[in-house]
Design an enzyme around this catalytic site. Sequence first.
Site, PDB file in Angstrom:
ATOM      1  N   LYS A 198      33.643  49.078  46.378  1.00  0.00           N
ATOM      2  CA  LYS A 198      34.725  49.761  45.647  1.00  0.00           C
ATOM      3  C   LYS A 198      34.216  51.075  45.063  1.00  0.00           C
ATOM      4  O   LYS A 198      34.890  52.103  45.121  1.00  0.00           O
ATOM      5  CB  LYS A 198      35.278  48.833  44.551  1.00  0.00           C
TER       6      LYS A 198
ATOM      7  N   GLN B 112      35.816  42.439  38.094  1.00  0.00           N
ATOM      8  CA  GLN B 112      35.561  41.687  39.330  1.00  0.00           C
ATOM      9  C   GLN B 112      35.614  40.187  39.036  1.00  0.00           C
ATOM     10  O   GLN B 112      35.007  39.712  38.075  1.00  0.00           O
ATOM     11  CB  GLN B 112      34.180  42.078  39.901  1.00  0.00           C
TER      12      GLN B 112
ATOM     13  N   ASP C 267      44.218  47.174  39.388  1.00  0.00           N
ATOM     14  CA  ASP C 267      43.989  46.055  40.305  1.00  0.00           C
ATOM     15  C   ASP C 267      45.167  45.072  40.262  1.00  0.00           C
ATOM     16  O   ASP C 267      45.184  44.093  41.003  1.00  0.00           O
ATOM     17  CB  ASP C 267      42.680  45.358  39.908  1.00  0.00           C
TER      18      ASP C 267
END
Length: 280
Positions: free
Chosen positions: A53, A97, A120
């Site tokens: 990412k 994450q 996200d």
Amino acid sequence: MTAKILDGKKLASLSEEEIKNEVSILLSKGIQPKLATILVGNDPASETYVRMKRNSCEKVGMESIALELPETTSTEELLEAIQKLNNDSNVHGILLQHPVPSQIDERKCFDAIDIEKDVDGVTCLGFGNMSMGIEAYGSCTPAGIIRLIKHYDLDIQGLNAVVVGRSPILGKPMAMMLLNLNATVTICHSRTKNIETIIKKADLVVGAVGIPRFIKTEWIKKDAIVIDAGFHPEKCGDIDLEKMDEISSAYTPVPGGVGPMTINTLILHTMQSAKKLLTN
Ligand code: NAP
């Protein structure tokens, strides 16, 4: 008829060029788009995902900062770290994450992310807004799938869509996004009875199960649209894609279908978040 291949690799690379251009415009106006990544613990797969990412950010000229916290981090400590990033006006997107270590209240931490920085698409508020058709950054994998569907001009209105899987980041938001595009949606999960019969009636199938080749070739209806979100070390997805060229009307290959769209959607959302500064 030969099926249309929904080429996520190609679309992601086209989109990368567009994001790069947008970023250079933002830079010329004094805005440096920035993604903050948070990694808790030392899970090698998570480390790889965060690295990928961050590399994608770099490729388009965006900055990323990486926060690495120890395996023993508590919920309170993680909440404090998120709060700092929420308050940092130079950060436009926050990626926590997951999975996080088990002592952490993951939901509480996701929901602590400022809605404006939830690139996200993991907060309950973001999910609720997206479901209601209010502007929100949708969860990246399903949002990437919708981008593929739109790019290839697939008309899914009125289709009988079956989503196999109901996770908060994939199956559930996927179902809501398809519903918002006027598909008629069925969600299957581990307690669903007669799953084979349900899938056999689907005009559009999304495999989001996490089991290699769980959905069999024979279950796919002729000319269905086939979306495989799975990816496994044996380089296959959640659907047996062999013969999809002949059976489906369109399908996502594995690899090169859904996978590349996920990270691309994350960086797209981060750029869009930074771009809002021009209008606010
Ligand atoms: P997950 O959280 O493990 O969820 C799996 C879902 O599948 C659950 O809802 C589960 O049902 C359902 N399921 C499990 N066994 C089943 C069975 N025998 N029959 C029917 N349903 C069953 O997984 P996820 O995070 O959503 O990921 C799903 C897949 O997508 C994985 O292959 C993952 O690698 C892939 N993925 C890819 C990306 C990407 O960037 N390409 C991103 C995320 C995920 P219950 O709710 O009843 O347990």
